[in-house]
Enzyme design. Structure first.
Site, PDB file in Angstrom:
ATOM      1  N   GLN A 152      66.192  92.278  82.321  1.00  0.00           N
ATOM      2  CA  GLN A 152      67.519  91.956  83.070  1.00  0.00           C
ATOM      3  C   GLN A 152      67.259  92.198  84.308  1.00  0.00           C
ATOM      4  OE1 GLN A 152      70.522  91.246  82.308  1.00  0.00           O
ATOM      5  NE2 GLN A 152      70.324  91.090  80.105  1.00  0.00           N
ATOM      6  N   ASN A 179      71.206  96.090  80.181  1.00  0.00           N
ATOM      7  CA  ASN A 179      71.532  94.896  80.130  1.00  0.00           C
ATOM      8  C   ASN A 179      73.160  95.032  79.887  1.00  0.00           C
ATOM      9  OD1 ASN A 179      70.396  96.101  77.515  1.00  0.00           O
ATOM     10  ND2 ASN A 179      71.623  94.800  76.191  1.00  0.00           N
ATOM     11  N   GLY A 225      61.896  87.598  75.418  1.00  0.00           N
ATOM     12  CA  GLY A 225      62.164  89.089  75.621  1.00  0.00           C
ATOM     13  C   GLY A 225      62.029  89.688  74.431  1.00  0.00           C
ATOM     14  N   SER A 226      62.393  89.276  73.170  1.00  0.00           N
ATOM     15  CA  SER A 226      62.427  90.250  71.997  1.00  0.00           C
ATOM     16  C   SER A 226      60.798  90.197  71.429  1.00  0.00           C
ATOM     17  CB  SER A 226      63.054  89.548  71.056  1.00  0.00           C
ATOM     18  OG  SER A 226      64.501  89.413  71.186  1.00  0.00           O
ATOM     19  N   CYS A 273      84.455  95.069  66.989  1.00  0.00           N
ATOM     20  CA  CYS A 273      84.881  93.849  66.611  1.00  0.00           C
ATOM     21  C   CYS A 273      84.186  92.702  67.176  1.00  0.00           C
ATOM     22  CB  CYS A 273      86.433  93.537  66.467  1.00  0.00           C
ATOM     23  SG  CYS A 273      87.125  94.229  65.096  1.00  0.00           S
ATOM     24  N   THR A 307      50.667  76.466  69.593  1.00  0.00           N
ATOM     25  CA  THR A 307      50.322  75.685  70.617  1.00  0.00           C
ATOM     26  C   THR A 307      51.529  75.908  71.700  1.00  0.00           C
ATOM     27  OG1 THR A 307      49.790  73.893  68.875  1.00  0.00           O
ATOM     28  CG2 THR A 307      50.685  73.037  71.068  1.00  0.00           C
ATOM     29  N   SER A 331      62.244  87.649  80.101  1.00  0.00           N
ATOM     30  CA  SER A 331      62.735  86.299  79.448  1.00  0.00           C
ATOM     31  C   SER A 331      63.368  85.503  80.375  1.00  0.00           C
ATOM     32  CB  SER A 331      63.898  87.038  78.595  1.00  0.00           C
ATOM     33  OG  SER A 331      64.537  85.825  77.772  1.00  0.00           O
TER      34      SER A 331
HETATM   35  C1  LIG Z   1      67.299  93.873  77.974  1.00  0.00           C
HETATM   36  C2  LIG Z   1      66.867  93.050  77.237  1.00  0.00           C
HETATM   37  N1  LIG Z   1      65.766  93.102  76.218  1.00  0.00           N
HETATM   38  C3  LIG Z   1      65.427  91.983  75.639  1.00  0.00           C
HETATM   39  C4  LIG Z   1      66.325  90.939  75.351  1.00  0.00           C
HETATM   40  C5  LIG Z   1      65.842  89.904  74.414  1.00  0.00           C
HETATM   41  O1  LIG Z   1      65.615  88.757  75.106  1.00  0.00           O
HETATM   42  P1  LIG Z   1      65.483  87.165  74.635  1.00  0.00           P
HETATM   43  O2  LIG Z   1      66.768  86.695  74.339  1.00  0.00           O
HETATM   44  O3  LIG Z   1      64.480  86.372  75.180  1.00  0.00           O
HETATM   45  O4  LIG Z   1      64.519  87.652  73.027  1.00  0.00           O
HETATM   46  C6  LIG Z   1      67.511  91.025  76.284  1.00  0.00           C
HETATM   47  C7  LIG Z   1      68.413  89.623  76.030  1.00  0.00           C
HETATM   48  O5  LIG Z   1      69.373  89.673  75.577  1.00  0.00           O
HETATM   49  C8  LIG Z   1      67.855  92.065  77.136  1.00  0.00           C
HETATM   50  O6  LIG Z   1      68.855  92.114  77.732  1.00  0.00           O
HETATM   51 ZN   LIG Z   2      89.060  93.577  64.146  1.00  0.00          ZN
END
Ligand SMILES: Cc1ncc(COP(=O)(O)O)c(C=O)c1O
Ligand SMILES: [Zn+2]
Lengths: 393, 129
Positions: free
Chosen positions: A178, A150, A69-70, A322, A235, A197
């Protein structure tokens, strides 16, 4: 153990594991090689692309496999920004509660000269389409609004926003990480770019995809070979891609029944937790993912809550500072107007498809116990009860 | 790898000296809800000795464990020794804390110092001797 952190990651489905293992054994060839063993890998890869495309009503050539996803978020934003820059359009609209994969990319783009408007998501955690429309300028090149959040699970009015963007001629990206596999997501919704993702729908980690509507020009993040129509070198991880497709087909195939069960369980959990005094649900009660419950409990801190729940065999998460390792609590909770004091005492329970009523009741009892216990020696709670401080919730 | 040492988890799960001293003669509260940890220390000092100590904490696992350990380290000790307590000593007694959690142990040290100062201003008895 009750696993209630499916928004963080999910357990791979049996179908996904089976597919992955058999592909590791048979489909390990290089999909770019011309001999038949390589071509077999290529076939598996393309079959996965077709299967995934079919689930979201897209064409196979509109699906680009990524490391998750990132990466898909980064590539979507960077592509739209590069396209915008070429046309002298350097304004981007997004929201205050996007995932950091989006927000941090926007920060980087700001440093490169882009102007960014982050829309308010209001107390209920929902973007207002009219506010998207009002924010669009002559030089806006992209609107990016997540499909579902999320942390608080709120589902955004994607179709309405897409229609506005289409009318204004602005690209629209949605982070559906999500949402996909949990609620209906279809290219007919009208988005131009979408991130997904696998590990959020019972597929493997480290694999995902970017959907880019035909004609939307992509910019490479990774240069190299000609894989993924030249838009993402490297790849291909064929076994992971095949497992992602298997996982998606399975979750999508059972979506309606899963959602009905999870929604009932979610609402039972919400009702139970509401009984705890001075607590509040975060995000809209109805427009939310079937598996998401997120509460704030006044007078306690989230990490100690999580550790004690773990002792009782319950896995959950929190938006407290925290737990994040920073001094600020979750930007999502702050974006919906929760003040720091309250945001530190948050709990996210993201239930899975196989959750039972007995487990829900066990979670409710455990949370009640732990919250009561922690309040018992919280100086904030003492001041609240003594009337020295005013209750917020 | 666990997030915390066994010592930390033990003090977190079974915190020592939790609560309030009704006739405390030194009370210190530090931290704020904004940063996520608040500690309140109650001291009962007699003849220069910390005869009793109790705490209340709003905070994470290491904040609760640090408070608990700090109370054990100062109970029954002379004020001039208590004044020397450092957050490092608290963290070491807990077999260490993750780097990003050291600030939680600082609060324990600060809460005790604040309670000693409160004692000094209430009683007029100097804590520097
Ligand atoms: C809304 C959202 N976007 C992006 C990501 C990132 O996905 P990934 O962990 O596959 O890079 C997440 C996961 O934590 C997510 O919840
Ligand atoms: Zn603390």
């Amino acid at each position: 153990m009750i696993y209630a952190d499916n928004a963080a990651t999910t357990k791979m489905s049996e179908a996904a594991v089976r597919t992955m293992v058999s592909m590791l054994e048979e489909g390990w060839g290089n999909a770019s090689s011309l001999y038949s063993h390589g071509q077999r890998a290529k076939e598996i890869l393309e079959k996965a692309r077709e299967d995934i495309a079919a689930v979201i009503g897209a064409e196979p050539r509109e699906i680009y496999f990524t490391s998750g996803g990132s990466e898909a978020d980064n590539q979507a934003l960077r592509s739209a920004a590069a396209f915008g820059r070429r046309k002298g359009k350097m304004h981007i609209i997004s929201t205050a509660f996007e995932h950091h994969a989006v927000l941090h990319t926007l920060k980087a783009l700001e440093k490169e000269g882009f102007a960014v408007t982050l829309l308010d998501v209001h107390e209920n955690g929902l973007v207002v389409p009219a506010e998207v429309e009002a924010a669009i300028r002559e030089d806006t090149c992209l609107v990016s609004v997540m499909y579902a959040n999320n942390e608080i699970g709120t589902i955004q009015p994607i179709r309405e926003i897409a229609a506005i963007c289409k009318e204004k001629g602005v690209l629209f990206h949605t982070d559906a990480v999500q949402a996909l596999g949990h609620i209906p997501v279809n290219a007919e919704d009208g988005f131009d770019l979408l991130s997904a993702s696998a590990h959020k729908f019972h597929g493997p980690k480290g694999v995902g995809f970017l959907y880019a509507r035909k004609g939307v020009p992509l910019t490479n993040l990774i240069e190299g070979g000609a894989q993924e129509r030249g838009k993402r070198a490297g790849t291909e991880n064929v076994p992971a891609v095949a497992a992602m497709a298997a996982a998606l087909q399975e979750t999508a195939g059972h979506m309606a029944e899963n959602a009905a069960h999870m929604t009932a369980m979610r609402d039972r959990l919400i009702e139970g937790l509401k009984q705890i005094p001075h607590s509040a649900l975060n995000g809209d009660a109805e427009k939310r993912l079937p598996g998401n419950v997120n509460f704030c409990f006044e007078g306690i801190e989230g990490e100690s809550l999580l550790l004690l729940l773990d002792d009782k065999g319950i896995c959950a998460s929190s938006g407290s500072a925290c737990t994040s390792g920073s001094l600020d609590p979750s930007h999502v909770l702050l974006a919906i107007g929760r003040v720091h004091d309250v945001a530190h005492g948050s709990l996210r329970l993201s239930i899975g498809e196989d959750i039972t009523e007995a487990q829900i009741d066990e979670i409710i009892a455990a949370v009640k116990d732990v919250v009561t216990y922690l309040r018992g020696f919280s100086p904030i709670w003492r001041d609240l009860v003594a009337g020295k401080k005013e209750f917020i919730l | 790898m666990a997030l915390y040492s066994e010592k930390v988890m033990d003090h977190f799960r079974n915190p020592r000296n939790v609560g309030v001293i009704e006739d405390a003669n030194g009370i210190g509260e530090v931290g704020n809800a904004k940063c996520g940890d608040i500690m309140k220390m109650y001291l009962k000092i007699e003849n220069g000795i910390v005869e009793d100590v109790k705490f209340e904490t709003f905070g994470c696992g290491s904040a609760i464990a640090s408070s608990s350990m700090a109370t054990e380290l100062i109970k029954g000790k002379p004020v001039k020794e208590v004044r020397q307590l450092t957050n490092k000593a608290v963290a070491e007694a807990l077999d260490g804390l993750p780097d990003y959690k050291m600030h939680c142990s600082v609060l324990a040290e600060e809460a005790i110092k604040a309670a000693l100062e409160d004692y000094q201003s209430r009683t007029g008895i100097s804590i520097d001797e």
